[in-house]
Design a protein around this motif. Sequence first.
Motif, short mmCIF file in Angstrom:
data_model
loop_
_atom_site.label_atom_id
_atom_site.label_comp_id
_atom_site.label_asym_id
_atom_site.label_seq_id
_atom_site.Cartn_x
_atom_site.Cartn_y
_atom_site.Cartn_z
N TYR A 155 28.95 48.48 49.85
CA TYR A 155 30.67 48.00 49.89
C TYR A 155 30.71 46.59 49.27
CZ TYR A 155 27.49 45.97 53.65
OH TYR A 155 26.49 45.41 54.54
N ALA A 156 29.61 46.03 48.69
CA ALA A 156 29.91 44.81 47.89
C ALA A 156 30.23 45.28 46.21
CB ALA A 156 28.37 44.20 47.68
N VAL A 157 30.20 46.83 46.10
CA VAL A 157 30.93 47.00 44.92
C VAL A 157 32.24 46.96 44.90
CG1 VAL A 157 30.82 48.72 43.07
CG2 VAL A 157 28.83 48.62 44.19
N PRO A 158 33.12 47.74 45.61
CA PRO A 158 34.48 47.40 45.81
C PRO A 158 34.90 45.89 46.04
CG PRO A 158 33.82 48.96 47.51
CD PRO A 158 32.62 48.63 46.41
N ALA A 159 34.05 45.51 47.13
CA ALA A 159 34.15 44.16 47.62
C ALA A 159 35.74 43.81 48.00
CB ALA A 159 33.65 43.21 46.62
N TRP A 160 36.49 44.67 48.76
CA TRP A 160 37.91 44.48 49.08
C TRP A 160 38.09 44.59 50.43
CZ3 TRP A 160 42.53 46.24 50.73
CH2 TRP A 160 43.71 45.78 50.09
N ALA A 161 38.82 43.77 50.89
CA ALA A 161 39.64 43.91 52.36
C ALA A 161 40.87 43.01 52.29
CB ALA A 161 38.58 43.72 53.33
N GLU A 162 41.49 43.31 53.14
CA GLU A 162 42.71 42.25 53.38
C GLU A 162 42.06 41.07 54.38
OE1 GLU A 162 46.77 43.93 54.71
OE2 GLU A 162 45.29 45.77 55.40
N PRO A 163 42.05 39.78 53.78
CA PRO A 163 41.51 38.67 54.36
C PRO A 163 42.13 37.90 55.54
CG PRO A 163 42.47 38.00 52.52
CD PRO A 163 42.87 39.44 52.52
N GLU A 164 43.62 38.24 55.48
CA GLU A 164 44.48 37.33 56.47
C GLU A 164 44.03 37.53 57.91
OE1 GLU A 164 46.42 38.44 52.76
OE2 GLU A 164 45.47 39.61 54.33
#
Length: 406
Positions: A27-36
Amino acid sequence: MTGTHRESLPGWVKEASLGIFIHWGPYAVPAWAEPEHVAGEPEPEGGWFKHCSYAEWYANTIRIEGSPAAAHHAEVHGSAPYEDFLDQWKAEAYDPAAWARLFRALGADYVVPVTKHHDGVTLWDAPGSDGFNTVDRGPKRDLLGPLAEAVRAEGMRFGVYYSGGLDWSITDYPPIVEGEDIWRFRPNDAAYAAYATAHVRDLIDRYAPSVLWNDIEWPEAGKEDGSLVDLIAHYRDAVPDGIVNDRWGADVWDYRTSEYSMGADHETGSGWEHNRGLGSSFGYNRVEDESFTLSPRELAKHYADVVSRGGRLLLNVGPDAAGRIPDVQVRTLEGAAAWMTGVKPYTTDRRFPGDAEVTVSAEADNWYRTWASGDKLVVIADRPEAVRVTAPGYETVAIALPEQER
């Protein structure tokens, strides 16, 4: 099921106040999420899982129809299978000795890396994991052994996290969209119980972890056939002063855990552990900048609050795919290090003073926390000089929080 938990925590745990959690995986490759959206706080419209801020849940979030993660995945990665990220994960800059030095400089007592998260990828050649581990693919090596050695070389304890409750690599359930789905869509059969048991037993035998940290319960078949009790007994024999967390769904635990704003009812007495990331994710999220990351001052304040209430802080770092701890996280760790190590000597034998004559007070705008350590009364505050203390028999140690960043 017969209970197997300790009556009292080992001495090293009572003296510990800071652990480092490490979430590192494909998951460190796409490394994306909504941070809010901070876990445990009011859910966003559409629900927490659709707008999940945990980047390590990417494999689940991208399967939720209409989620921003699914749209991001389609746009950036062409909706490629999640498994492709395992091959793209190279860990080419991984330096466990440098990690360990950074953690020790912060005053950490123990380090707990993820060994298998919910995506099912193991960070060592776990039994039966052929073709889905970091030795066979991606980094092409055991990522745990060198870290265990480096951590211990710096005088810290080494523990392990294992997701016993979820493994998306061996199930074909729908995505988890609401809280109840976690319990509906988790493997509970005897085959998976044996698979997970073999993994954890191997972790115990190879790495002798001081902390055994399970997540999302344990397969029901393993509770029913007694293999979980046998596994914990094996751990007790192998690591007599090791400790077991409370996320097994069985009475085998030594201490309670909380996470972000969840599980606050577990934060009572002493010996509990609060875990959270430096931002709103555990796994590396490239979207998280300084505005979403604890500052040195915020970290110091959070640590003092946990310690003052009898707990330990398990603070997470999320390395990138190369193995670098992101600059925004290093900035906070290095910025807080001098303050943290200055406070650490006063966190042993921490307790609330029992003397009724001890009083501590301050104006509402002067945040403070206090605890006793030996014959010292520790006061952490915005402005410690403005805190009023009456503590017969105690020497007052007043420590200011780090200055607010401009």
